[in-house]
Design an enzyme around this catalytic site. Structure first.
Site, PDB file in Angstrom:
ATOM      1  N   CYS A 231       0.975  -1.090   0.005  1.00 33.84           N
ATOM      2  CA  CYS A 231       0.015  -0.024   0.056  1.00 33.84           C
ATOM      3  C   CYS A 231       0.871   1.244   0.188  1.00 33.84           C
ATOM      4  O   CYS A 231       2.162   1.249   0.438  1.00 33.84           O
ATOM      5  CB  CYS A 231      -0.727   0.019   1.219  1.00 33.84           C
TER       6      CYS A 231
ATOM      7  N   ARG B 241       2.268   1.097  -6.365  1.00 29.97           N
ATOM      8  CA  ARG B 241       2.471   0.148  -5.211  1.00 29.97           C
ATOM      9  C   ARG B 241       1.143  -0.571  -4.841  1.00 29.97           C
ATOM     10  O   ARG B 241       1.252  -1.783  -4.175  1.00 29.97           O
ATOM     11  CB  ARG B 241       3.095   1.009  -4.114  1.00 29.97           C
TER      12      ARG B 241
ATOM     13  N   TRP C 136      -3.827  -1.678  -1.313  1.00 32.01           N
ATOM     14  CA  TRP C 136      -3.651  -3.369  -2.156  1.00 32.01           C
ATOM     15  C   TRP C 136      -4.573  -4.110  -1.197  1.00 32.01           C
ATOM     16  O   TRP C 136      -3.838  -4.427   0.169  1.00 32.01           O
ATOM     17  CB  TRP C 136      -2.421  -3.500  -2.414  1.00 32.01           C
TER      18      TRP C 136
ATOM     19  N   ASN D  39       0.287   0.062   6.327  1.00 34.30           N
ATOM     20  CA  ASN D  39       0.713  -0.742   5.256  1.00 34.30           C
ATOM     21  C   ASN D  39       1.403  -1.878   6.111  1.00 34.30           C
ATOM     22  O   ASN D  39       1.907  -1.525   7.040  1.00 34.30           O
ATOM     23  CB  ASN D  39       1.623   0.109   4.499  1.00 34.30           C
ATOM     24  N   GLY D  40       0.734  -3.050   6.019  1.00 30.87           N
ATOM     25  CA  GLY D  40       1.166  -4.144   6.738  1.00 30.87           C
ATOM     26  C   GLY D  40       0.078  -4.871   7.150  1.00 30.87           C
ATOM     27  O   GLY D  40      -1.064  -4.848   6.556  1.00 30.87           O
TER      28      GLY D  40
ATOM     29  N   GLU E  17      11.154 -16.571 -16.832  1.00 30.96           N
ATOM     30  CA  GLU E  17      10.909 -15.284 -16.801  1.00 30.96           C
ATOM     31  C   GLU E  17       9.857 -14.768 -17.742  1.00 30.96           C
ATOM     32  O   GLU E  17       9.077 -13.770 -17.435  1.00 30.96           O
ATOM     33  CB  GLU E  17      12.341 -14.334 -16.585  1.00 30.96           C
TER      34      GLU E  17
ATOM     35  N   LYS F  34       6.226 -12.736 -17.326  1.00 29.81           N
ATOM     36  CA  LYS F  34       6.128 -11.477 -17.759  1.00 29.81           C
ATOM     37  C   LYS F  34       4.782 -11.711 -18.646  1.00 29.81           C
ATOM     38  O   LYS F  34       3.876 -10.668 -18.417  1.00 29.81           O
ATOM     39  CB  LYS F  34       7.215 -10.946 -18.703  1.00 29.81           C
TER      40      LYS F  34
ATOM     41  N   GLU G 170       1.687 -12.129 -16.039  1.00 25.40           N
ATOM     42  CA  GLU G 170       1.349 -10.926 -15.122  1.00 25.40           C
ATOM     43  C   GLU G 170       0.748  -9.815 -15.677  1.00 25.40           C
ATOM     44  O   GLU G 170      -0.164  -9.002 -15.094  1.00 25.40           O
ATOM     45  CB  GLU G 170       2.461 -10.696 -14.039  1.00 25.40           C
TER      46      GLU G 170
ATOM     47  N   HIS H 116       8.209 -35.133 -20.855  1.00 19.97           N
ATOM     48  CA  HIS H 116       7.723 -35.920 -19.599  1.00 19.97           C
ATOM     49  C   HIS H 116       6.534 -35.276 -19.051  1.00 19.97           C
ATOM     50  O   HIS H 116       6.226 -35.473 -17.839  1.00 19.97           O
ATOM     51  CB  HIS H 116       9.027 -35.672 -18.697  1.00 19.97           C
TER      52      HIS H 116
ATOM     53  N   LYS I  29       3.581  -3.355  -6.829  1.00 17.41           N
ATOM     54  CA  LYS I  29       4.928  -3.435  -6.967  1.00 17.41           C
ATOM     55  C   LYS I  29       6.063  -3.901  -5.890  1.00 17.41           C
ATOM     56  O   LYS I  29       7.011  -4.833  -6.286  1.00 17.41           O
ATOM     57  CB  LYS I  29       5.528  -1.844  -7.160  1.00 17.41           C
TER      58      LYS I  29
HETATM   59  C1  AGP Z   1       8.082  -9.067 -11.322  1.00 14.25           C
HETATM   60  O1  AGP Z   1       7.504  -8.734 -12.434  1.00 14.25           O
HETATM   61  C2  AGP Z   1       7.233  -9.301 -10.273  1.00 14.25           C
HETATM   62  N1  AGP Z   1       6.005  -8.222 -10.154  1.00 14.25           N
HETATM   63  C3  AGP Z   1       7.607  -9.894  -8.900  1.00 14.25           C
HETATM   64  O2  AGP Z   1       7.775 -11.102  -9.279  1.00 14.25           O
HETATM   65  C4  AGP Z   1       8.841  -9.138  -8.339  1.00 14.25           C
HETATM   66  O3  AGP Z   1       9.970  -9.609  -8.694  1.00 14.25           O
HETATM   67  C5  AGP Z   1       8.892  -9.963  -6.796  1.00 14.25           C
HETATM   68  O4  AGP Z   1       7.703  -9.406  -6.241  1.00 14.25           O
HETATM   69  C6  AGP Z   1       9.920  -9.525  -6.042  1.00 14.25           C
HETATM   70  O5  AGP Z   1      10.153  -8.169  -5.862  1.00 14.25           O
HETATM   71  P1  AGP Z   1      11.477  -7.538  -5.163  1.00 14.25           P
HETATM   72  O6  AGP Z   1      12.565  -7.966  -6.260  1.00 14.25           O
HETATM   73  O7  AGP Z   1      11.221  -6.210  -5.252  1.00 14.25           O
HETATM   74  O8  AGP Z   1      12.027  -8.403  -4.037  1.00 14.25           O
END
Ligand code: AGP
Length: 611
Positions: A2, A27, A74, A100-101, A482, A486, A489, A505, A606
């Site tokens: 948040c 965020r 969030w 936040n938390g 990766e 991408k 997400e 497999h 984020k």
């Molecule tokens: C990446 O595209 C993501 N949104 C997510 O997986 C991110 O890499 C992960 O949350 C780790 O974040 P950090 O590198 O800030 O620790």
């Protein structure tokens, strides 16, 4: 996760809070709200949606005063709606609080308060905290500040909070435990935020609160203590170096695209000053720890998400050089299963934000076991950067797009530098050729970025795809993972990455003429992956090849062929820095063509500062 902004000073607080919230919107963004003191009462506006929805509320123009707090949420507890949005209040509207938390013991506190006759409006853990503060205030007759301190002594969980109190309208109280919170220092004005980008329009002088610290803040003064002690804590004020245009989109349509195109410069920045003319690597942040690093009996790399994929590449790099196993662990698992970690272990934590809750907890666990902790972190001064004993800053510049692109690339660059540093300390000669290759990467990425239009055309064919497979061998396997992350997400298309040989497999059962398969092909294992591609082709799968090798055979079996020129001789260990770029562009273009919000994908934030 948040976003939090607070202001006390001589300006209209709502202007400052709104502009700060906009900067933080990446965020967390399912609801938002703001409180300020108006005519002696705490006045709050909040809504489901984005800051732009908050701005449209008719009540917003009534926020005129000089002290206030704001939040972009969030959801963790309770669905995203107006009631669950922050700021939260006690029943008498004597206190307003942003958080936040996660308050882990909120159930027991809530039950206690319900038995005392307190009524709750929302489903959130945050409302429990503000009602608890209000309850203690009435019962104990302490000051606003002492009451918040007392309440926090009973709280289990993580928080970055800012609180306003009707009876002490010239003050904010802020506290931190496990979630980021910092204070901006201006002349006769103070700012609070969960991320420095919220404050850059106003001040560069920043003070980071540490876990357990609580601050009482007035326009012209502040005082910091620990929630369990009386002594005042004196802290250094740090000057922030990055500039506003680094966190603005410029002429790009999205932050993600800007960040993809920033990669040539980001690589230059990450290696600048770290490799001398004789190709000797120097990494100041680990210099004093070289012996412990070289003598580590076991090495772990821990991270989440994209950073975990970079960690995989790091393990290949380090194993190639050290010839001993390097374990990569999801931080969320590592924090609970780390039996073989001890004082002879090196635990490397990788994190763009430096605030990811699981990665931070993994670092703390490793420290408890006396392991040496090393952080590879982008955000300067972030919690993981501060918690780890030694580290290497990424210097990737701010990454705003939720989907990590340049941070991934730079994490791999740092891991290349770090593994070469170790190789040099061990007198392993081959490392120097690696580094000549690394120096070519910015130019090679610039060339690859010119393929963006071609990749856009290919992307048009896949807007209606519902599944994707990504295949790679060796160093290209983490790249495949990766690439798949991408795509899923930001475009919400289901995608999986596999080691190419694993296909037979199980996953090969999925192949039909509707299944696009992205194959990442370099010179290492070229013939083998060609056979894997043939196996897919003969079952009707659509092949998109991304290759550093210009081969007629590969071109002929591929439905779409993306050739990365001038990359064929690049060292195997460096190729992920090149092959991952077209995958970022493919995901980006498909998502944009589908009309998805690539910078703020649904359900994602984020930095994940909750467990
Ligand atoms: C990446 O595209 C993501 N949104 C997510 O997986 C991110 O890499 C992960 O949350 C780790 O974040 P950090 O590198 O800030 O620790």
């Amino acid at each position: 996760m948040c976003g939090i902004v607070g202001y006390i000073g001589n300006k209209k607080s709502s202007d400052i809070i709104m502009s700060g919230l906009k900067r933080l919107e990446y965020r967390g963004y399912d609801s938002a709200g703001i409180s300020s003191f108006e005519d002696g009462i705490i006045f709050t506006s909040k809504c489901k949606g984005k800051i732009s929805d908050l701005e449209k509320l008719p009540s917003i123009k009534n926020h005129k005063n000089y002290i206030g707090i704001g939040h972009t949420r969030w959801a963790t507890h309770g669905e995203p709606n107006e009631t669950n949005a922050h700021p939260h209040h006690d029943s008498n509207n004597n206190f307003s609080l942003i958080h936040n938390g996660i308050i882990e013991n909120h159930y027991s506190i809530k039950e206690y308060l319900i038995n005392q006759g307190v009524n709750f409006k929302s489903d959130t853990d945050t409302e429990v905290l503000v009602q608890f503060i209000s309850y203690l205030y009435d019962k104990k007759k302490l000051s606003f500040y002492e009451t918040v301190k007392l309440a926090l002594q009973e709280v289990v969980g993580t928080y970055g909070i800012v609180v306003m109190c009707k009876n002490e309208p010239n003050k904010l109280v802020a506290a931190k435990n496990g979630s980021p919170l910092l204070m901006g220092i201006g002349k006769d004005e103070k700012f609070l935020a969960s991320d420095v980008s919220a404050l850059l329009d106003y001040t560069r002088n920043i003070l980071y609160l540490e876990d357990g610290e609580i601050a009482q803040i007035e326009a012209d003064s502040y005082k910091i203590n620990h929630i369990n002690h009386e002594n005042e804590i004196i802290k250094d004020i740090k000057e922030i170096e990055f500039t506003l245009d680094q966190i603005e989109k410029g002429h790009y349509k999205h932050f993600m695209l800007k960040e993809i195109f920033e990669q040539p410069n980001a690589v230059k920045d990450a290696i600048r000053g770290r490799i001398n003319n004789s190709n000797v690597v120097k990494l100041g942040g680990v210099l004093d720890y070289t012996d412990r690093i070289l003598n580590a009996e076991n090495i772990f790399i821990t991270a989440c998400g994209t950073s975990w994929h970079a960690a995989q590449i790091g393990s290949y790099l380090l194993e190639d050089i050290l010839k001993k196993p390097v374990k990569v662990e999801y931080a969320s698992e590592f924090r609970y299963r780390n039996k073989s970690v001890n004082e002879k272990s090196l635990v490397i934590a990788i994190s763009q934000s430096g605030e990811t809750a699981d990665t931070l907890a993994a670092v703390k666990k490793a420290k408890d076991k006396n392991a040496l902790t090393l952080g590879i972190v982008n955000v300067v001064g972030s919690t993981i950067a501060r918690e780890t004993e030694c580290g290497i800053y990424m210097h990737a510049g701010p990454e705003i797009g939720v989907a990590s692109t340049k941070a991934f690339t730079i994490q791999v660059v740092i891991l290349v530098l770090f593994s070469n540093l170790i190789a040099q300390k061990l007198n392993i000669k081959k490392s120097k050729s690696y580094l000549d290759n690394l120096k070519k990467v910015p130019q090679l990425i610039s060339e690859i970025l010119k393929l963006s239009d071609k990749i856009f055309e290919i992307s048009k064919e896949f807007v209606n795809a519902t599944n994707f497979l990504y295949l790679g061998r060796g160093y290209q396997f983490p790249v495949a993972l990766e690439g798949a992350l991408k795509l899923k997400e930001i475009s919400y298309i289901h995608a999986e990455g596999y080691p190419a040989a694993e296909m037979k497999h199980g996953p090969i059962a999925l192949i039909d003429d509707k299944m696009p398969v992205v194959a990442i092909v370099t010179k290492n294992g070229f013939d083998k992956i060609l056979s894997n591609i043939q196996e897919v082709k003969s079952r009707g799968g659509k092949i998109i090849s991304i290759t550093t090798i210009d081969s007629d055979t590969l071109r002929n079996i591929s439905d779409y062929y993306i050739y990365l020129d001038n990359c064929s001789d690049i060292h195997n260990a460096i190729t992920p820095l090149l092959t991952s770029i077209p995958l970022q562009l493919l995901a980006y273009h498909i998502a944009v063509l589908k009309g998805c919000n690539v910078d703020q994908p649904r359900n994602l934030a984020k930095s994940v500062t909750v467990e």
